[in-house]
Structures are given as C-alpha cells and as structure tokens.
Design an enzyme around this catalytic site. Structure first.
Site, PDB file in Angstrom:
ATOM      1  N   GLU A   1       0.811  -1.211   0.000  1.00  0.00           N
ATOM      2  CA  GLU A   1       0.000   0.000   0.000  1.00  0.00           C
ATOM      3  C   GLU A   1       0.851   1.271   0.000  1.00  0.00           C
ATOM      4  OE1 GLU A   1      -3.164  -0.154   2.776  1.00  0.00           O
ATOM      5  OE2 GLU A   1      -3.281   2.017   2.911  1.00  0.00           O
ATOM      6  N   ASP A   2       1.913   1.284   0.762  1.00  0.00           N
ATOM      7  CA  ASP A   2       2.643   2.530   0.984  1.00  0.00           C
ATOM      8  C   ASP A   2       3.969   2.659   0.241  1.00  0.00           C
ATOM      9  OD1 ASP A   2       0.630   3.216   2.670  1.00  0.00           O
ATOM     10  OD2 ASP A   2       1.667   2.609   4.495  1.00  0.00           O
TER      11      ASP A   2
END
Ligand code: MN
Length: 735
Positions: free
Chosen positions: A90-91
């Site tokens: 996600e990051d």
C-alpha cells in the site's frame, strides 16, 4: 526540528526485532527464522525513508504488529512475515507480484486482503465499509487476514496520541463500531477490552480518567475483600488432587463506564466491579468434573443466585468460549461473580481462535465446529453481493453481537440461532424456500405465529403454504442476517416490477401532456412529489400510492413557475463548496474545518451540543453541516461509515447565545420539591427554563427540565446546586 540519533534508532530497531524472534522461537520450524529475516529486511528497506506521525521510524509499526500476532494472538511464521510486510504494497513501490515471487502465494493473498482499496466509491458508500467488506471476503480463504488486521488496529490505537484530533475520532469510532465487536466474535477478549478502553480514552477522556483513578484508589480495599472471600475456599481446594490458581481482576474501564451509564449510578455503586476466576490444571478427561467440583466447593460457602448460573462447558459459545459462571452472595452482602475454568479454557478465552489450533487434537471439537459454522455464515452473507457495503457491514455487525438460542428440529437436530430469533428465522435457517412460504409454526406441539420468539430448548416444526410470500412486515421481527437478506431480496424483486409499471405510467402521462420523457423532466417530477430518487417515485406510482392524475397538477405548476429558485444539491462535494460560500456574520460561535472557517451550521437534535462540549461537524446531504457531540449515540456510526464527511469544529470564545440542555432529576418525592428545584434555576442569572415534566410514582420523583444555558461550565454549576436540594438523589445531563 527534533534531533534524531540515527545510530540509537538503528539499535532500537534491532532490539525490537530480536525481541520478536525471541518470543516466536518456540513455534519456529527449520528455515522459518531465515524467511522472517528476509521479510524484515525487505520491510526495513521499503519503509526506510518513512516515519510515523509520532516521528518514530515507520518500521517500528510492522515489528510491533508482528509482535502482537505472536504474543497476544499466538500466530506463527506466515503471519509474522505477512505482518512485517502488511503496509509495503500500500505505501511503497513494491508490488504484490514481487511479494508473491519472494514469499509465495499464501503470504501474497494475505497481504492483498490487508491492502486497502483505493479509488472512487459510488456515492453513499463508504471507503471504510468497502475496505472492511474486502477484508471479510478473504475470510473464507484465510482467517489470518482478520487476525493481523486486528493486530494492526490495536497498535494504531495504542499510538493514537500523535494523530490530529479529527483522525483520532474517526479511527476510535471505527474501532468501536467494527473491530472491537469482531475481536469479541473471534473470542479475543483481551484485545477486545483493550480496544474498547482505548476508544473511551480518546472519545471521553474525563470519564476514562475518572474510572481509572477510582479503580486504582480502591485497589487495596478490593484486594482485602478478595483475600477474605477466597480464604475458606482455598483451604478446601488445597485438599483437591489438582493444582489451581485464583485471580481477582477488575473489569475493563469501558464495561464499568457502560454500567454507570446504563444504571445511571456513580462508580461506588457499580456492584460487579470485578470477577473472581478460579483456574484449575487438569487433563482433558477430567475437565468437566473438576470444574463442577470447584463449583460445589464455592457454593458450600456462599449462596449462589440460581438465575445467574451459566454453563458454557457443556455447550460452548459459538466463538469457542468455555467457562462456568456463577454469582454468589459474599459474607458482606455483596454479589460476586465467580468464573471457573481449566487452564486450556482460560487460554482460549484470552487468545481466542489461534489457541484453538493449538488444542486441535483435543476431544472437544464442538467449539471448533461452532467457529467454522460462524465463518460459514459470514461467507453466506458475503455471497449475496448486491447489497451495498454499508448495508453489508450493518448486517455483519448484527450477526456479531448476538448471543445464541438453542433449538431443535422435530427430529431432534440442534439448530443454533441468534438470541431473539423467531419462528420465521428458524424457517429461513432450514431453507430459504421454507422461510419464504412460512405460515406459522408448532413449538413444543403448540401452534404459534411467525413472530414467536424462540426460547432455549424449543422444538420447532414449520408450517408452510404455497400461497404465502414475504412482506415488508417480516423485517420487523426477523433477527438473523440470512432471513433478513432473503426477505430483502424477495422484496427488491417485487419492487423492481412496481418500478417498471410506474415508469410506464409516467411515460404515458407525460406523452399526453406533450412533455418529453427527459432526465430534466424526471428530476423536476422527483422534486415536485418530494421524493429522493426517480425510482422511488416510479415505485410509489406503480404501487398506486401516488395517484398518477397528479402529474397533471405538476404540469400546471410548471407552467406558472418561471424558474427554480435553487437546485437541490445531491453531491456531497458540491454541497461542501456551496456551504463554504455561505458566510454569515452571526454564526461566529464555531470554527469549522481544517482552516477553521466561519461557515453555516446547525446543531444536531440527537445530542444538543452546547459550548464547551467536545464536538465535530458532519456534512449532511440536504441540511448543511450538523454539529454533534463526540459522545453522541450516533457518532460511532457516522464517523465510521462516513468519515470523509466529518469536519473539525471548535468553539470560539464569544458566547452570548443560549443553548438547550436537558437535565434529568431523580429524587424522593416530597411536598415543595418542585418549587425548590425551580427556585434554584430561576435564581441563576441567564438561565431560562423552557419546560419541565415531572413524573411521581411510589414516592419516586422523576423530572426532565429543558433549560437555556450558555456553556458546559454553566450546566455543571447548576447540576451541583440542584444536587444540594433536599430529596434530590441524582441530576444528570441527557446525551
Ligand atoms: Mn498498518
């Protein structure tokens, strides 16, 4: 700028990583340590330039989440690897494909389940609900997704202090709305209690501190009481062939707070502040006998309350909880809850699902079966994928909270249904078709209606008729999510037909009036009939609830009207910009949003905020910004489903307006009491009474007073004065 000692930080990272390995060691198999190291290095590298809001290196977070998975849930290597990598996709730049190449399909699927959905959602939906739904969709594959997600949420709640206030409220409310119930349903009691306590800490700090302080200051007295209570039992237990341990622990701050609110009593009057737990060490074969032996010893000394005996050993709860509970009268005239269980049961009660795996070979596989049945039910809800995400989360929540009722088919098969289930729920549980045609039932040979509420031990025979079909009324008395969704499906189908008929009628009418059947005409019609959507209008017309001849009236009005004064705003974003444009001079009590603007707002009727209250703003579709108290009963639902519509709100210092506060007064009735109460109020400056209602029954006085006040200090002052009136027992502000 804070100086960061990079060397010291590196050491701390290594320290935490080593601690994780140390705790995981007993469960590691050959080669596991190497895989964990690879995951740690990848996560370390991917997050290397990132920091958390607190300023800490980001890598602390995945390490702590993995640590919770090991020590507090009892998970193994796959979960540790997934936890270390849970935020990587996600990051950071790393893709799911790469994870799959390096760590295999299992880890990749878990991480996919943990990665939030990004992008745009249909209007009226909620990102949180969609993410939650996505997470649950993986439940059927691997329950570890949810367990790691709970660990992630627990660590985020533990570190919530460094987040801005509006984020704190949003995260805390999601937690109480979704994650705490989920932890409860999975039998993770320790995590559930901690999540609830943290929720309270960030939404009602005063109440939290007050209770924490009280628990602490009454500790000595409580320990003394417990020592005295267990002394005679200990003497007899020492003569038994098994070893045992006795614990006396206060209940969670959140549950004490709930009791104080529900029973409207101060801390001192909550009687079951703690429970005594007796844990026995015994082998599987003697578990049940040993627990009842302890029960027998306890009740030799203390009188039990027969209504409060709970035997979750013979029939465990669906989440696997096993224990024997009784409430007994202590020598000092106080009821005390005693929980009796074995070491194995205690571990399952604290750590939940994962502890089941450990005892998988145990002869008592019924608990496992219960959990599997539950996962099966969740899967069933998931498969009906035409409900919106919010509807889905609601249904899911209701399936989480319920206790169960045990019933039997005519052949004697056990059917477990949620508490409050009716004969109709039972019918849907047997089969959707049986439910859809259910006419009534015979319970223990007696004829009962559809809405008969089932009791433990009821034997149920369902009566059907081909002519019967579901109607809206049924939704009022079914409680199981299966029955609810099947009835809704069937009603939707019926609704579709009415909408089609309505659409045909409208088309014909407009043609007669020589108006084009256009989007514009439709929207005007929707406004004219005061409906929310075109399909609702079609439905009402199709069903005959709106006389189609009224469409002619609409035409007459249309011709008169030159133009609409304003168009209704349906899009929340457009709404927000529209609201921002409105700047009124007098509305300077509250500052709203990131920029602390002075904009238009209204006070929510559900909680009546007054200056000094902790508040937030909520952008409604049709009614601008509404201001709610953070303790409002609706706050949890609003914040967790519509977090993106929440705006910050802060009181300014100018306070020359009056607000309505509602006070509840309880006391013993006497002549002149009302007079004394109203005197206290009218002797105050700036306080005006709006209304007073009083109810006296059996010598008890119950009054509700509505007042105009300036702020919370003012109300608190008034409450303490009212409490001094002779005969008044308690005064509280309604929320
Ligand atoms: Mn995370």
């Amino acid at each position: 700028m804070i100086e960061v000692d990079i060397e010291e930080e590196k050491k701390e990272i290594i320290r935490r990583y080593r601690r994780l390995l140390r705790y995981a060691k007993p469960i590691l198999k050959d080669g596991d340590a190497k895989i964990i190291k690879r995951a740690f290095n990848l996560s370390m590298d991917a997050h290397k330039d990132m920091r958390r809001k607190s300023g800490e290196p980001y890598i602390f977070h995945p390490i702590e989440v993995a640590q919770i998975c090991v020590t507090e849930i009892g998970l193994g290597t796959t979960s540790i690897v997934s936890a270390l990598l849970h935020d990587v996709v996600e990051d950071t730049e790393i893709s799911l494909d790469e994870i799959e190449r390096r760590f295999g399909t299992k880890v990749a699927r878990i991480i996919d389940g943990l990665t939030k959905i990004s992008g745009v959602f249909e209007q009226g939906s909620s990102q949180q609900a969609e993410n939650f739904r996505k997470m649950l969709l993986t439940l059927s594959d691997d329950v570890r997704v949810i367990l790691i997600k709970l660990a992630d949420r627990l660590h985020n709640m533990r570190t919530l202090g460094s987040m801005p206030r509006d984020k704190q409220l949003k995260i805390a409310n999601e937690t109480i709305y979704l994650y705490a119930p989920l932890a409860h349903r999975l039998g993770l009691y320790a995590i559930k209690s901690e999540l609830e306590d943290l929720y309270l800490k960030y939404t009602d700090r005063d109440a939290y501190n007050h209770i924490a302080l009280n628990i602490n200051s009454t500790k000595d007295a409580r320990n003394k009481f417990i020592r005295n209570f267990i002394k005679p039992i200990r003497d007899v237990l020492n003569e038994q062939p098994f070893r045992y341990e006795i614990k006396g622990r206060p209940k969670s701050i959140h549950s004490i707070h709930n009791k104080m609110r529900k029973q409207n009593v101060p801390f001192e009057e909550v009687y079951d502040l703690f429970a005594i737990r007796i844990i026995v060490d015994t082998d599987l074969a003697n578990e049940k006998a040993a627990c009842w032996q302890v029960y027998s010893i306890v009740t030799d000394y203390y009188q039990p309350n027969p209504d409060r005996l709970r035997d979750w050993i013979s029939i465990p709860k669906a989440n696997g909880y096993e224990s024997l509970h009784t409430t007994v009268m202590s020598g000092r005239g106080q009821w005390v809850e005693v929980q009796i269980r074995t070491r194995r049961m205690d571990e399952i009660a604290e750590k939940g699902y994962a502890a089941h795996w450990k005892y998988k070979e145990s002869k008592n596989s019924d608990a496992d079966k219960g959990l599997e049945m539950w996962i099966g039910k969740v899967r069933e809800i998931l498969e009906q994928n035409d409900s919106t995400a919010i509807e889905f989360v609601d249904d899911f929540r209701s399936s989480l909270f319920q206790d169960e009722v045990f019933t039997f088919t005519p052949k004697g098969d056990l059917r477990t249904l949620p508490h409050g289930a009716t004969a109709l729920d039972f019918a849907f549980d047997i089969h959707s078709e049986v439910g859809a045609h259910c006419l009534g039932a015979k319970v223990n040979q007696k004829l009962v209606p559809l809405n008969y509420v089932l009791k433990n031990g009821d034997q149920v025979e369902i009566l059907t008729s081909k002519k019967q079909k579901p109607n809206e009324d049924w939704l009022n008395f079914v409680v199981s999510s299966k029955a609810k969704s099947r009835i809704k499906d069937s009603l939707k189908e019926e609704k579709k037909q009415f909408i089609a008929e309505g659409r045909e009628i409208v088309r014909r009418k407009l043609k007669q009036l020589k108006i084009d059947f256009s989007q514009e005409a439709l929207e005007q019609l929707v406004d004219f009939f005061n409906m929310k959507t075109p399909s609702e209008l079609m439905y009402q017309i199709g069903k005959g609830k709106i006389d189609h001849n009224q469409i002619k009236k609409f035409n007459d009005k249309k011709e008169k009207e030159v133009e609409h004064k304003y168009k209704r705003v349906r899009d929340p974003k457009a709404m927000q910009t529209q609201i921002k444009k409105v700047r009124e001079e007098n509305l300077d009590l509250l500052l709203i949003g990131e920029d602390m603007d002075v904009i238009d707002y209204k006070f929510a009727k559900c909680c009546n905020p007054i200056p000094g209250d902790d508040v937030f703003g909520f952008v409604t579709i049709n009614d601008g910004i509404k201001i709610h108290r953070t303790t409002c009963p609706n706050a949890a639902e609003l914040l967790s489903n519509y977090g993106y519509r929440v705006v910050k709100a802060k009181w300014t210092s100018s306070q020359d307006k009056a607000f309505v506060a509602i006070l509840k007064i309880i006391g013993t009735d006497r002549i002149g009491l009302i007079n004394d109460v109203t005197n206290v109020i009218s002797s105050e400056n700036q306080v005006n009474m709006r209304s007073i209602t009083v109810n006296t029954e059996g010598g008890i006085f119950e009054g509700e007073i509505q007042l105009y006040v300036t702020d919370t200090n003012h109300v608190d002052y008034l409450i303490s004065n009212l409490e001094n009136v002779t005969g008044v027992v308690s005064v509280s502000r309604d929320s």
